[in-house]
Scaffold this active site. Structure first.
Site, PDB file in Angstrom:
ATOM      1  N   VAL B  29       0.829  -1.208   0.000  1.00 54.82           N
ATOM      2  CA  VAL B  29       0.000   0.000   0.000  1.00 54.82           C
ATOM      3  C   VAL B  29       0.862   1.257   0.000  1.00 54.82           C
ATOM      4  CG1 VAL B  29      -2.015  -1.102   0.996  1.00 54.82           C
ATOM      5  CG2 VAL B  29      -0.345  -0.044   2.520  1.00 54.82           C
ATOM      6  N   GLY B  30       1.965   1.210  -0.713  1.00 58.10           N
ATOM      7  CA  GLY B  30       2.737   2.428  -0.947  1.00 58.10           C
ATOM      8  C   GLY B  30       2.049   3.264  -2.002  1.00 58.10           C
ATOM      9  N   GLN B  31       2.763   4.260  -2.518  1.00 50.38           N
ATOM     10  CA  GLN B  31       2.154   5.163  -3.489  1.00 50.38           C
ATOM     11  C   GLN B  31       1.707   4.427  -4.742  1.00 50.38           C
ATOM     12  OE1 GLN B  31       1.308   8.142  -2.896  1.00 50.38           O
ATOM     13  NE2 GLN B  31       2.579   8.813  -1.192  1.00 50.38           N
ATOM     14  N   ARG B 107      22.345  -4.059  -8.537  1.00 52.74           N
ATOM     15  CA  ARG B 107      21.036  -4.573  -8.898  1.00 52.74           C
ATOM     16  C   ARG B 107      20.869  -5.989  -8.388  1.00 52.74           C
ATOM     17  NH1 ARG B 107      19.469  -4.835 -14.735  1.00 52.74           N
ATOM     18  NH2 ARG B 107      17.252  -4.708 -14.360  1.00 52.74           N
ATOM     19  N   ASN B 114      14.827  -8.545  -2.752  1.00 54.50           N
ATOM     20  CA  ASN B 114      13.415  -8.648  -3.135  1.00 54.50           C
ATOM     21  C   ASN B 114      12.968 -10.093  -3.286  1.00 54.50           C
ATOM     22  OD1 ASN B 114      12.222  -6.140  -3.050  1.00 54.50           O
ATOM     23  ND2 ASN B 114      13.056  -5.505  -5.008  1.00 54.50           N
ATOM     24  N   SER B 138       6.519  -4.484  -9.115  1.00 54.86           N
ATOM     25  CA  SER B 138       7.755  -4.120  -8.409  1.00 54.86           C
ATOM     26  C   SER B 138       8.967  -4.250  -9.322  1.00 54.86           C
ATOM     27  CB  SER B 138       7.951  -5.021  -7.184  1.00 54.86           C
ATOM     28  OG  SER B 138       6.733  -5.340  -6.563  1.00 54.86           O
ATOM     29  N   ASP B 167       5.926   2.144 -20.385  1.00 50.78           N
ATOM     30  CA  ASP B 167       6.867   2.761 -21.326  1.00 50.78           C
ATOM     31  C   ASP B 167       6.143   3.083 -22.623  1.00 50.78           C
ATOM     32  OD1 ASP B 167       7.982   0.712 -19.559  1.00 50.78           O
ATOM     33  OD2 ASP B 167       9.937   1.265 -20.352  1.00 50.78           O
ATOM     34  N   ARG B 170       3.836   6.042 -22.202  1.00 53.39           N
ATOM     35  CA  ARG B 170       4.601   7.295 -22.213  1.00 53.39           C
ATOM     36  C   ARG B 170       5.055   7.618 -23.628  1.00 53.39           C
ATOM     37  NH1 ARG B 170       7.778   5.613 -16.780  1.00 53.39           N
ATOM     38  NH2 ARG B 170       6.627   6.890 -15.285  1.00 53.39           N
ATOM     39  N   HIS B 194      11.939  -3.558 -19.390  1.00 54.36           N
ATOM     40  CA  HIS B 194      11.360  -2.312 -18.870  1.00 54.36           C
ATOM     41  C   HIS B 194      12.499  -1.519 -18.267  1.00 54.36           C
ATOM     42  CE1 HIS B 194       9.031   0.548 -16.589  1.00 54.36           C
ATOM     43  NE2 HIS B 194       9.520   0.107 -15.450  1.00 54.36           N
TER      44      HIS B 194
END
Lengths: 334, 334
Positions: B29-31, B107, B114, B138, B167, B170, B194
């Protein structure tokens, strides 16, 4: 050599672009302002959205992020600037600017901090959109709607406070939950001051026209064994609770502002509990803004519904009016 | 004495409540997660929305704030819990959870961190919704979609990465701006990884079927006097720019996830560029996820469109596949 644009597309007419017909401006790109913006965009209410704020980078970032979603939206023009000229020709201006309640802080404490900000914002709004309707959201909303009205010079029917539209939505949600129905099927109004002393009009609560007070004459009193008054208390506590849990509220207020915007933009004559100038009503003699059921259409507040309130409810409104006037009379430069 | 509820409402059916038919869960429930949630709610896509996170207070606050908007929504059940039981019977699960890169972190290290987060999330999702379709958002999305696929045990058509859907959105917005048309009228696909090495398929870019490369054979190359390549570069830089300006991106990704959700929930068979398992396509020998045009419907990825790519474009896809496999092969416990 001709560009792709020139080769691909032949203009048919060379006039200036059409002016927007349903432009909405949101002042303030904090959590509340952006929730208003995205709700308005997703409800497809506007042909142009303008954002204004003082924080230049955040403003640009928010504008870009919305623009990047253009493929999925029906609002072809999304603009933003710290300069208010970007807001020109707006039909509706939603004001969310200002500082927000800290944990445990009452709305009334915010007042003078926000008045000073409004002194800068409101004249600019009116300069560029002299025919707009202003919806004030910033808290304490009733006082700030009064302040906005005074600073704007607009007639009172074009300055609205989001008022108890949200309180009533929360009330209808919480009451409906207890009855196992959808909020839109529960009719109940919360009026007066948006905040600690809002007035739940128990005498009007009904489902399908069946009056709840008739079913339970103690409803909303201390003698009520079902303790329905607890539900109104939860409405009053709602904002504090959500702020305590997640730091702020934004979704519900955003949705409720989109709801008001829809009635205004689509000239619908729907009735909403919003903050309006109530001097001369219910024995209130001061120029204060409180929420009453208002008919909203393209001109703003077309009319106010006359409630049949109990004496107790009327005196609660009068008390709110006194409290608000006490604050307002001491404000500088309004 | 009977309650208001008993007096007011007589049950007709004494059957248990119907299970949801179009339940969507958002994990995180982040942005980003909340932007996905509000976009899905405002598009009326689900009959039940579940939120999951580890941050208990924030989770509850977000749930309450959405519930308070129920009056204005058509999603009658909004629930949340740190316990995944709340997600049971979801058709679609959107995964936005995870940790962000620390300064100077590789990374691979980020991915391994993660992986450890996903190891606790993914099996729980599948336990409670064994027939769901998973949409991974994510980052790094292509690697994490692979990780999700391995950890879930689900067939590959049920695990999708949001990939280059954003992408491409945009790209279409920025290209369309240069041509004075709406994003939805510009057809152009960005595929592959991505992020920094995404592949704009210039050979397919068209408006109303008119192929842009035919109008300008240099399009997308360094020799192009119109420098259309800069537009793709702007797409790649978009996220960094918005993050620099406002701290994060959320609206555009939220809208794009709602777009994918719509195709899946409504069984539409629309084609979207999303991250799917591309082994054995374009000479790729490893199990990696990259974005290709996929037909999405209620079974997930029902098919993939075979692109006619140039040798250079195929080379770029292969390079991305190698880079991704370089990271994936060293991951533990996947």
């Amino acid at each position: 050599m001709a560009s792709i644009l020139q080769k691909l597309i032949t203009p048919l007419f060379s006039g200036p672009p059409e002016l927007p017909r349903n432009k909405v401006t949101v002042v303030g790109v904090g959590q509340v302002g952006m929730a208003c913006a995205v709700s308005i965009l997703l409800r497809e209410l506007t042909d142009e959205l303008a954002l204004v704020d003082v924080m230049e980078d955040k403003l640009k970032g928010e504008m870009m992020d919305l623009q990047h979603g253009s493929l999925f939206l029906k609002t072809p023009k999304i603009v933003a600037d710290t300069d208010y000229s970007v807001t020109a020709n707006s039909r509706i201006v939603v004001v969310t600017a200002g500082v927000r309640q800290q944990e445990g802080e009452s709305r009334l404490n915010l007042v003078q901090r926000n008045v000073n900000i409004f002194k800068h914002i409101v004249p600019l709004i009116v300069r560029y959109s002299p025919n707009c309707i202003i919806i004030v959201v910033s808290n304490p909303v009733d006082v700030l709607t009064y302040v906005t009205w005074k600073l704007s010079g607009l007639p009172k029917h074009r300055v609205i406070g989001s008022g108890t539209n949200l309180d009533s939505a929360r009330f209808r949600f919480l009451m409906a939950e207890k009855l196992g129905i959808h909020p839109s099927s529960f009719n109940g109004w919360i009026l007066g001051e948006h905040g600690d002393t809002s007035v739940p009009v128990w005498s009007g609560t009904n489902v399908a026209g069946v009056n709840l007070q008739t079913l339970n004459p103690e409803i909303g009193t201390e003698n009520d064994e079902e303790n329905w008054t607890e539900t109104h208390k939860m409405v009053v506590d709602s904002a504090y609770e959500v702020i305590r849990l997640k730091g702020y509220t934004n979704w519900a207020i955003g949705l409720s502002v989109a709801d008001l915007t829809e009635s205004l933009i689509r000239n619908m004559n729907r009735i909403h509990p919003v903050s309006t100038m109530v001097q001369g009503m219910y024995g209130i003699s001061d120029a204060v803004y409180l929420s009453l059921p208002c008919v909203l259409n393209g001109g703003g507040v077309a009319s106010v519904v006359n409630m049949t309130l109990t004496e107790d409810e009327v005196s609660q409104l009068q008390e709110s009016a006194s409290t608000l006037w006490d604050i307002q009379k001491d404000l500088q430069d309004v | 004495m009977s309650s208001v509820l008993q007096k007011l409402i007589s049950p007709l059916a004494n059957t248990p409540a119907e299970p949801p038919r179009n339940k969507v869960t958002v994990v995180g429930v982040g942005q980003v997660g909340m932007a996905c949630a509000i976009s899905i709610l405002l598009r009326d896509l689900c009959d039940e929305l579940a939120l999951v996170d580890v941050m208990k207070d924030r989770l509850k606050g977000e749930m309450m704030d959405l519930q308070h908007g129920s009056l204005f929504l058509k999603t009658s059940k909004i629930v949340a819990d740190t316990d995944y039981a709340v997600t049971a019977n979801s058709r679609l699960v959107v995964v936005t959870a995870g940790v962000r890169q620390q300064e100077g972190e590789s990374r691979l290290n980020l991915v391994q961190r993660n992986v450890n987060v996903f190891k606790s999330i993914i099996p729980q999702i599948v336990k409670y919704s064994p027939n769901c379709t998973l949409v991974v958002v994510s980052n790094p999305v292509d690697v994490l979609t692979y990780v999700t696929w391995k950890l879930s045990g689900l067939p590959k058509h049920r695990v999708i990465g949001s990939g280059t859907n954003l992408d491409s959105a945009r790209f279409r917005f920025l290209m369309a701006e240069r041509l004075g048309i709406h994003a939805s009228s510009f057809n152009g696909w960005v595929l592959g990884e991505h992020g920094d090495t995404s592949v704009p398929v210039w050979s397919g870019a068209n408006v109303a079927g008119v192929n842009l490369q035919k109008l300008n054979p240099e399009i997308g190359t360094d020799d192009d006097s119109e420098q259309w390549k800069a537009t793709h570069k702007a797409v790649v830089n978009s996220a960094y720019e918005v993050i620099k300006l406002k701290g994060y991106t959320n609206w555009a990704i939220g809208l794009s996830v709602a777009d994918l959700t719509e195709s899946i929930i409504k069984n539409m068979s629309r084609v979207h560029p999303v991250s799917t398992m591309v082994k054995d396509m374009y000479g790729i020998g490893e199990e990696v996820f990259l974005s290709l045009p996929c037909v999405l419907n209620s079974s997930g990825v029902s098919s993939v469109i075979n692109m006619t790519l140039t040798d250079a474009e195929v080379g770029q896809l292969r390079n991305s596949a190698d880079t991704l496999w370089g990271i994936q092969k060293d991951l533990k416990d996947v």
